[in-house]
Design a protein around this motif. Structure first.
Motif, short mmCIF file in Angstrom:
data_model
loop_
_atom_site.label_atom_id
_atom_site.label_comp_id
_atom_site.label_asym_id
_atom_site.label_seq_id
_atom_site.Cartn_x
_atom_site.Cartn_y
_atom_site.Cartn_z
N TYR A 145 -10.92 -4.11 13.25
CA TYR A 145 -12.10 -3.33 13.63
C TYR A 145 -13.16 -3.49 12.55
N TYR A 146 -14.39 -3.68 12.98
CA TYR A 146 -15.48 -3.85 12.02
C TYR A 146 -16.77 -3.31 12.61
N THR A 176 -11.47 -3.48 9.05
CA THR A 176 -10.19 -2.80 8.98
C THR A 176 -9.17 -3.57 9.78
N THR A 219 -13.99 3.94 -2.10
CA THR A 219 -13.81 4.42 -0.73
C THR A 219 -14.98 4.05 0.15
N MET A 265 -5.19 -3.61 11.09
CA MET A 265 -4.04 -2.75 11.31
C MET A 265 -2.98 -3.48 12.13
N CYS A 290 0.82 -1.21 0.00
CA CYS A 290 0.00 0.00 0.00
C CYS A 290 0.85 1.26 0.00
N SER A 310 -15.14 0.30 0.83
CA SER A 310 -14.16 -0.18 1.82
C SER A 310 -14.68 -0.07 3.24
N LYS A 311 -15.63 0.86 3.46
CA LYS A 311 -16.17 1.02 4.81
C LYS A 311 -17.10 -0.13 5.20
#
Length: 455
Positions: A126-127, A89, A81, A91, A21, A84-85
């Motif tokens: 996270y979701y 997520t 975008t 990390m 990325c 993707s939400k």
């Protein structure tokens, strides 16, 4: 042991994705010819060898169209975008901490100051559970916004093609008018010279001399104006096609007398054509997006279900960081309900409803304007075609009269002055005919534009 290796693989793979990325490059936007959107084959109805070529050049090189293409691509990325939400997520957060504890006194017991390091590599997931499909609706709204701008891009393509065609036809018309006006100017100059000779012989008054001189000057002024108008249109065509303005006079172009439209013009236009116009379809897409926005604003009153997961390694010593005994994990679910926002949610919902009503009125207005423009174009074609036909008849009658005057002149019955005056009248009628022909041809382009190329 297998679980330990799996955890290491997940961490290494996450680091690889992170690097991808960071160093990924944007894929260059592709530019294509809008041949399908403008119905490029329709321009074959004009009997000119260069018109279609200039349309192609404008579609390929015009900077306004390129700019709109980039904006359209921006809306495409907005869809990604929003999409993707809807996904979790993930990390990776490597952490190093230097910890120093203070010395404490508990009754008679005194603790020593502790200094140590803490190493952690947590993988955080996270979701937001989209059980009410709020995020999915936002993605659908972004798609409708993208569709609306695609229709705007198509409308810009059609407008540019129509403008290029209109400018080109007017350039050919001015070529013909300049040639005719030059003949009229030469004739008036000759009339002025003959009047001067008659004045010297006492057969004409001083008023006749000044009047014919004024007519010659007016003809010269009109000739200069026509040349100026043609130069300005050539500059405009150069901008449309991204060509060098200094070389506009060398632009290849056809002959106005041989230019004609060979297609068939329908007597009436189907209502299906109206709803397929790009501006009407854009208004419809905007309306659909506004309807989705209202639904999203309602769902903002519902609770948000958030899921958080953390897993990774934690150790005080770097060498023991990846030991299986130092792994830790956390899973949590939280439901968040907004109880008081100062009236923000209610005001936002009302605002979205008002926007929907505004766009609904804009859609109805766009539909009415489309019907009006199509009927106006058909009306112009009908009356301008009749006017052009009448002007042609006038030219033919005047040509017949001029032939008679020419025969009388050759027989010695008419003077040379009368002959060239009749010739001037004939040339003036030809100018009217050329103007009406150009208007009729541009009316066809207008109908092409207002029907969204659906001819």
């Amino acid at each position: 042991m297998h679980v330990k290796n799996l955890a290491k693989f997940i961490i290494i793979f996450t680091l690889f994705l992170f690097a991808q990325c960071c160093f990924a490059k944007d894929e260059p936007l592709k530019t294509n010819i809008r041949a399908c959107s403008i119905n490029i084959n329709w321009w074959d109805n004009f009997t000119d060898p260069y018109l279609k070529e200039y349309i192609y050049l404008a579609m390929e090189n015009n900077h306004d169209l390129k700019r709109i293409t980039y904006v359209t691509e921006q809306y495409r990325q907005t869809i990604k975008t929003e999409m993707s939400k809807e996904l979790p997520t993930l990390m990776l957060s490597p952490t190093f901490a230097r910890i120093k504890t203070a010395r404490q006194q508990i009754f008679d017991i005194e603790t020593a100051t502790l200094r140590t390091n803490n190493y952690a590599i947590p993988l955080v997931a996270y979701y937001e559970a989209d059980i009410f499909l709020k995020n999915h609706d936002k993605t659908k709204a972004a798609k409708k916004e993208f569709d609306a701008y695609k229709y705007k891009e198509k409308s810009a393509d059609i407008t540019l093609a129509s403008d290029v065609g209109t400018v080109y036809i007017n350039i050919l018309k001015l070529d013909k008018l300049i040639n005719t006006q030059q003949k009229i100017t030469d004739i008036r100059k000759k009339i002025n010279e003959l009047t001067n000779e008659r004045y010297k012989m006492g057969l004409a008054s001083l008023y006749d001399v000044t009047y014919t001189d004024k007519l010659h000057t007016q003809a010269q002024i009109e000739l200069n104006d026509l040349k100026k108008d043609r130069t300005l249109l050539l500059h405009q065509l150069a901008v449309y096609t991204d060509s060098c303005i200094s070389k506009t006079e060398a632009f290849s172009r056809g002959n106005f007398d041989r230019l004609e439209y060979t297609g068939q013009i329908p007597e009436c236009i189907s209502s299906d054509v109206v709803v397929q116009r790009p501006d009407v379809m854009k208004a419809e897409a905007d309306l659909q997006k506004a309807k989705i926005d209202v639904r999203v604003a309602r769902k903002e009153f519902l609770p948000a279900i958030q899921i958080l997961g953390v897993a990774g390694y934690n150790s005080l010593l770097l060498k023991n960081l990846f030991n299986w005994e130092n792994i830790f994990a956390l899973v949590g679910v939280a439901a968040m309900q907004k109880l008081f926002t100062g009236g923000y949610l209610t005001a936002d919902l009302r605002k979205k409803k008002l926007i929907y009503q505004e766009l609904f009125e804009a859609y109805k207005q766009a539909d009415l304007i489309a019907i009006q423009e199509i009927n106006d174009a058909l009306c112009k074609i009908k009356h301008d075609s009749q006017k052009d036909s009448d002007n042609l008849k006038k030219v033919q009658l005047e040509q017949a009269n001029f032939n008679l005057i020419k025969e009388r002149y050759l027989a010695g019955i008419e003077s040379y002055l009368n002959l060239i005056q009749y010739e001037e009248n004939l040339l003036s009628l030809e100018k009217e005919k050329d103007n009406s022909k150009a208007q009729r041809l541009t009316d066809y382009i207008t109908l092409y534009k207002v029907t969204g190329t659906k001819l």
